[in-house]
Design a protein around this motif. Structure first.
Motif, PDB file in Angstrom:
ATOM      1  N   LEU A 103      34.439-102.148  30.073  1.00  0.00           N
ATOM      2  CA  LEU A 103      34.398-102.720  28.731  1.00  0.00           C
ATOM      3  C   LEU A 103      35.800-103.042  28.243  1.00  0.00           C
ATOM      4  O   LEU A 103      36.785-102.493  28.732  1.00  0.00           O
ATOM      5  CB  LEU A 103      33.754-101.731  27.747  1.00  0.00           C
ATOM      6  CG  LEU A 103      32.366-101.185  28.075  1.00  0.00           C
ATOM      7  CD1 LEU A 103      31.951-100.180  27.010  1.00  0.00           C
ATOM      8  CD2 LEU A 103      31.360-102.318  28.178  1.00  0.00           C
ATOM      9  N   GLU A 104      35.879-103.905  27.244  1.00  0.00           N
ATOM     10  CA  GLU A 104      37.111-104.138  26.503  1.00  0.00           C
ATOM     11  C   GLU A 104      37.172-103.086  25.395  1.00  0.00           C
ATOM     12  O   GLU A 104      36.401-103.149  24.427  1.00  0.00           O
ATOM     13  CB  GLU A 104      37.102-105.545  25.912  1.00  0.00           C
ATOM     14  CG  GLU A 104      38.156-105.821  24.861  1.00  0.00           C
ATOM     15  CD  GLU A 104      39.577-105.605  25.368  1.00  0.00           C
ATOM     16  OE1 GLU A 104      40.303-104.808  24.726  1.00  0.00           O
ATOM     17  OE2 GLU A 104      39.951-106.225  26.385  1.00  0.00           O
ATOM     18  N   PRO A 105      38.049-102.081  25.499  1.00  0.00           N
ATOM     19  CA  PRO A 105      38.043-100.961  24.543  1.00  0.00           C
ATOM     20  C   PRO A 105      38.216-101.378  23.092  1.00  0.00           C
ATOM     21  O   PRO A 105      37.644-100.745  22.197  1.00  0.00           O
ATOM     22  CB  PRO A 105      39.227-100.095  25.004  1.00  0.00           C
ATOM     23  CG  PRO A 105      39.415-100.443  26.438  1.00  0.00           C
ATOM     24  CD  PRO A 105      39.067-101.895  26.543  1.00  0.00           C
ATOM     25  N   SER A 106      38.978-102.439  22.844  1.00  0.00           N
ATOM     26  CA  SER A 106      39.224-102.846  21.460  1.00  0.00           C
ATOM     27  C   SER A 106      37.975-103.375  20.775  1.00  0.00           C
ATOM     28  O   SER A 106      37.955-103.534  19.553  1.00  0.00           O
ATOM     29  CB  SER A 106      40.336-103.902  21.412  1.00  0.00           C
ATOM     30  OG  SER A 106      39.946-105.083  22.094  1.00  0.00           O
TER      31      SER A 106
ATOM     32  N   MET B 248      40.244 -92.495  23.430  1.00  0.00           N
ATOM     33  CA  MET B 248      38.883 -92.874  23.077  1.00  0.00           C
ATOM     34  C   MET B 248      37.845 -92.161  23.939  1.00  0.00           C
ATOM     35  O   MET B 248      36.650 -92.256  23.683  1.00  0.00           O
ATOM     36  CB  MET B 248      38.703 -94.393  23.204  1.00  0.00           C
ATOM     37  CG  MET B 248      39.539 -95.203  22.230  1.00  0.00           C
ATOM     38  SD  MET B 248      39.349 -96.999  22.480  1.00  0.00           S
ATOM     39  CE  MET B 248      37.675 -97.243  21.849  1.00  0.00           C
ATOM     40  N   GLY B 249      38.299 -91.476  24.979  1.00  0.00           N
ATOM     41  CA  GLY B 249      37.369 -90.755  25.852  1.00  0.00           C
ATOM     42  C   GLY B 249      36.886 -91.555  27.039  1.00  0.00           C
ATOM     43  O   GLY B 249      35.817 -91.269  27.592  1.00  0.00           O
TER      44      GLY B 249
ATOM     45  N   GLU C 231      33.286 -93.685  18.451  1.00  0.00           N
ATOM     46  CA  GLU C 231      31.927 -93.169  18.265  1.00  0.00           C
ATOM     47  C   GLU C 231      30.945 -93.889  19.185  1.00  0.00           C
ATOM     48  O   GLU C 231      30.049 -93.259  19.772  1.00  0.00           O
ATOM     49  CB  GLU C 231      31.491 -93.324  16.810  1.00  0.00           C
ATOM     50  CG  GLU C 231      32.241 -92.456  15.814  1.00  0.00           C
ATOM     51  CD  GLU C 231      33.647 -92.965  15.536  1.00  0.00           C
ATOM     52  OE1 GLU C 231      34.493 -92.154  15.104  1.00  0.00           O
ATOM     53  OE2 GLU C 231      33.908 -94.172  15.764  1.00  0.00           O
ATOM     54  N   GLN C 232      31.100 -95.195  19.339  1.00  0.00           N
ATOM     55  CA  GLN C 232      30.222 -95.962  20.219  1.00  0.00           C
ATOM     56  C   GLN C 232      30.467 -95.602  21.685  1.00  0.00           C
ATOM     57  O   GLN C 232      29.520 -95.529  22.470  1.00  0.00           O
ATOM     58  CB  GLN C 232      30.427 -97.453  19.987  1.00  0.00           C
ATOM     59  CG  GLN C 232      29.888 -97.924  18.649  1.00  0.00           C
ATOM     60  CD  GLN C 232      30.290 -99.347  18.329  1.00  0.00           C
ATOM     61  OE1 GLN C 232      31.375 -99.804  18.713  1.00  0.00           O
ATOM     62  NE2 GLN C 232      29.426-100.066  17.629  1.00  0.00           N
TER      63      GLN C 232
ATOM     64  N   ILE D  44      32.485 -95.030  31.517  1.00  0.00           N
ATOM     65  CA  ILE D  44      33.093 -96.217  30.915  1.00  0.00           C
ATOM     66  C   ILE D  44      34.538 -96.364  31.367  1.00  0.00           C
ATOM     67  O   ILE D  44      35.362 -95.466  31.157  1.00  0.00           O
ATOM     68  CB  ILE D  44      33.040 -96.145  29.379  1.00  0.00           C
ATOM     69  CG1 ILE D  44      31.594 -96.050  28.899  1.00  0.00           C
ATOM     70  CG2 ILE D  44      33.729 -97.363  28.774  1.00  0.00           C
ATOM     71  CD1 ILE D  44      31.454 -95.889  27.403  1.00  0.00           C
ATOM     72  N   TYR D  45      34.829 -97.510  31.978  1.00  0.00           N
ATOM     73  CA  TYR D  45      36.202 -97.853  32.351  1.00  0.00           C
ATOM     74  C   TYR D  45      36.712 -98.913  31.367  1.00  0.00           C
ATOM     75  O   TYR D  45      36.017 -99.892  31.083  1.00  0.00           O
ATOM     76  CB  TYR D  45      36.260 -98.386  33.777  1.00  0.00           C
ATOM     77  CG  TYR D  45      36.306 -97.296  34.828  1.00  0.00           C
ATOM     78  CD1 TYR D  45      37.402 -97.159  35.670  1.00  0.00           C
ATOM     79  CD2 TYR D  45      35.248 -96.396  34.959  1.00  0.00           C
ATOM     80  CE1 TYR D  45      37.446 -96.149  36.622  1.00  0.00           C
ATOM     81  CE2 TYR D  45      35.285 -95.381  35.914  1.00  0.00           C
ATOM     82  CZ  TYR D  45      36.388 -95.261  36.738  1.00  0.00           C
ATOM     83  OH  TYR D  45      36.434 -94.251  37.671  1.00  0.00           O
TER      84      TYR D  45
END
Length: 286
Positions: free
Chosen positions: A68-71, A146-147, A76-77, A88-89
């Motif tokens: 995913l694009e983290p931004s 962000m985890g 929370e999502q 999630i990478y």
């Protein structure tokens, strides 16, 4: 009386059928296996469209691993998606700079040249200390917090564009710096840099896996159109990925709009080699 008796015996039977169908539907849904791998850089969890955010999150939860694009997502999502067992990478463009990034104006002076076929993007001088520091200690730190389960690092192909020692060492500095977050690093593309790292014996100390686009498919950017890859390029990529596998790196493929026949061929190839792959519908990666 016969009619009454028939009606009385019919309804329990009907209820039993309904219960059976509902149970079957629930079990089928519950047992539906997750897909292995997906790359979704073109979607976000914060669309601003009612109902669309939840639809996006539910889509991502159907995969064991997504990029995913983290931004585009809130912490929370990210936690909500991970709670369903999805890894999630986070995408991080280390070798190029897009003009829509909020930090574009601060770093465009370190760009080297326009990026062919991507009008909004520019190759970056990865040996620049300011660029290195921002990637490692700002974006890397922010995204790790962000985890995320790992980083998906794009455009180490800068070493193909500028195959000199300065660029090579610049990439090594960035990768070594991102290693401090103790997250796996997957390089998207960058076959020239990857093979140089394997030859130098430091690949596994710098990154953990590679994702190669267009091994079996290719993109005609003039249309765009999605075609089968030519035999020579396919053979080159297969040989390269065999080297990556032999070096202990995990291997992923991203293909574009492969038809059912080609998909079967890719699936068989990946099963035989222990690779994961994703069949993207389009360049937008939605």
């Amino acid at each position: 009386m016969k009619i009454k008796k028939t009606q009385i015996s019919f309804f329990p039977f009907l209820l039993l059928c309904v219960f059976f169908l509902l149970t079957l539907s629930f079990c089928t849904k519950a047992e539906s296996p997750k897909q292995d791998y997906g790359v979704f850089l073109g979607i976000g969890g914060n669309t601003g469209i009612e109902g669309k955010d939840e639809e996006t999150l539910q889509k991502l939860k159907k995969y064991r691993m997504v990029v995913l694009e983290p931004s585009n997502f809130s912490p929370e999502q990210i936690r909500e998606i991970k709670a369903e067992g999805t890894k999630i990478y986070g995408y991080l463009n280390i070798g190029a700079l897009e003009n829509f990034r909020p930090y574009y104006e601060d770093f465009k002076k370190y760009s080297l040249a326009p990026y062919e076929n991507w009008e909004e993007e520019y190759w970056m001088n990865v040996s620049n200390p300011q660029w290195q520091d921002y990637l490692i200690n700002n974006l890397g730190k922010q995204y790790a917090a962000m985890g995320l389960d790992g980083f998906f690092l794009d455009n180490t192909d800068i070493y193909y564009q500028y195959p000199n020692e300065e660029i090579y060492q610049g990439l090594k500095t960035i990768l070594s710096g991102l290693k401090q977050y103790s997250l796996p690093l997957i390089l998207n593309g960058g076959d020239t840099f990857v093979q140089k790292s394997i030859e130098d014996g430091n690949a596994l100390s710098l990154f953990d896996g590679v994702n190669q686009e267009c091994v079996f498919t290719k993109i005609d950017f003039t249309k765009p159109a999605y075609l089968s890859q030519d035999k020579e390029s396919k053979a080159y990529y297969e040989e390269y990925l065999e080297k990556a596998k032999a070096a202990g790196l995990s291997v992923y493929l991203t293909e574009y709009h492969a038809n059912s026949e080609l998909s079967q061929e890719i699936e068989q190839y990946c099963k035989e080699n222990g690779f994961l792959w994703y069949n993207a519908e389009s360049l937008e990666l939605k």
